[in-house]
Design an enzyme around this catalytic site. Structure first.
Site, PDB file in Angstrom:
ATOM      1  CG  HIS A  59      -4.349  -0.398   4.180  1.00  0.00           C
ATOM      2  ND1 HIS A  59      -3.551  -1.153   3.361  1.00  0.00           N
ATOM      3  CD2 HIS A  59      -5.406  -0.002   3.406  1.00  0.00           C
ATOM      4  CE1 HIS A  59      -4.101  -1.228   2.161  1.00  0.00           C
ATOM      5  NE2 HIS A  59      -5.220  -0.529   2.164  1.00  0.00           N
ATOM      6  CB  CYS A 107      -0.990   0.003   1.158  1.00  0.00           C
ATOM      7  SG  CYS A 107      -0.255  -0.020   2.811  1.00  0.00           S
ATOM      8  CG  HIS A 142      -7.060   0.169  -0.842  1.00  0.00           C
ATOM      9  ND1 HIS A 142      -6.997  -0.953  -0.049  1.00  0.00           N
ATOM     10  CD2 HIS A 142      -8.302   0.171  -1.371  1.00  0.00           C
ATOM     11  CE1 HIS A 142      -8.162  -1.603  -0.089  1.00  0.00           C
ATOM     12  NE2 HIS A 142      -8.967  -0.934  -0.891  1.00  0.00           N
TER      13      HIS A 142
END
Length: 167
Positions: free
Chosen positions: A126, A75, A138
């Site tokens: 994240h 990510c 993402h």
């Protein structure tokens, strides 16, 4: 053709092109009861277009922890690469360091290009990029590069913070 005739033809064509560009479009009549939203300027739409292009490039790329290419990406590397290629902004490589860039903003004030952060476990974070309409781009650990809804029950429960990098 003689040289003078070529110059005359080119001049006429150029004049025609320039006059076509300067004509004004007809004004549409509007009903006084119809509410319209102001049109976005091309500059306001630019982040959306750029992020759409990035999604086209990265969509479906598998997730790989530590990965930073089309064979596998995590990510933070995705965010780093998108910001560099689309906005010419260098971001740190890790989610932790990215979470300290720019300035914090309220979730209900998100704009296209803002970063959204999640705490997915006690030790893991994240990051994604808000693309508008309640969605973010993402690199999902289970499905690779994708678009998800912020109000999805999983992401809503893991939401941590949002940050604005773009002005």
């Amino acid at each position: 053709m003689t040289k003078n005739l070529k110059v005359s033809c080119c001049s006429i064509i150029l004049l025609f092109i320039l006059s076509a560009c300067s004509s004004s479009a007809p004004v549409a009549s509007k009903s006084p009861n119809v509410q319209t939203q102001p049109e976005k300027t091309p500059q306001e739409d630019l982040p959306s277009v750029l992020l759409g292009n990035e999604f086209d490039i990265w969509e479906g790329t598998p997730y790989r922890y530590g990965g930073a290419n089309k064979q596998g990406i995590d990510c933070s590397a995705l965010i780093q690469k998108i910001y560099l290629s689309s906005f010419n902004i260098k971001l740190p490589r890790t989610t932790e360091r990215q979470s300290r860039q720019g300035y914090p903003i309220n979730k209900n004030k998100l704009q296209v290009g803002d970063l959204v952060f999640f705490k997915t476990s006690l030790t893991e974070n994240h990051v994604g990029i808000f693309i508008g309409k309640g969605q973010f781009l993402h690199a999902s650990s289970s499905q690779g590069v994708m678009i998800s809804a912020l109000n999805n029950s999983y992401w809503r429960s893991k939401y941590w913070q949002s940050r604005r990098i773009l002005n």
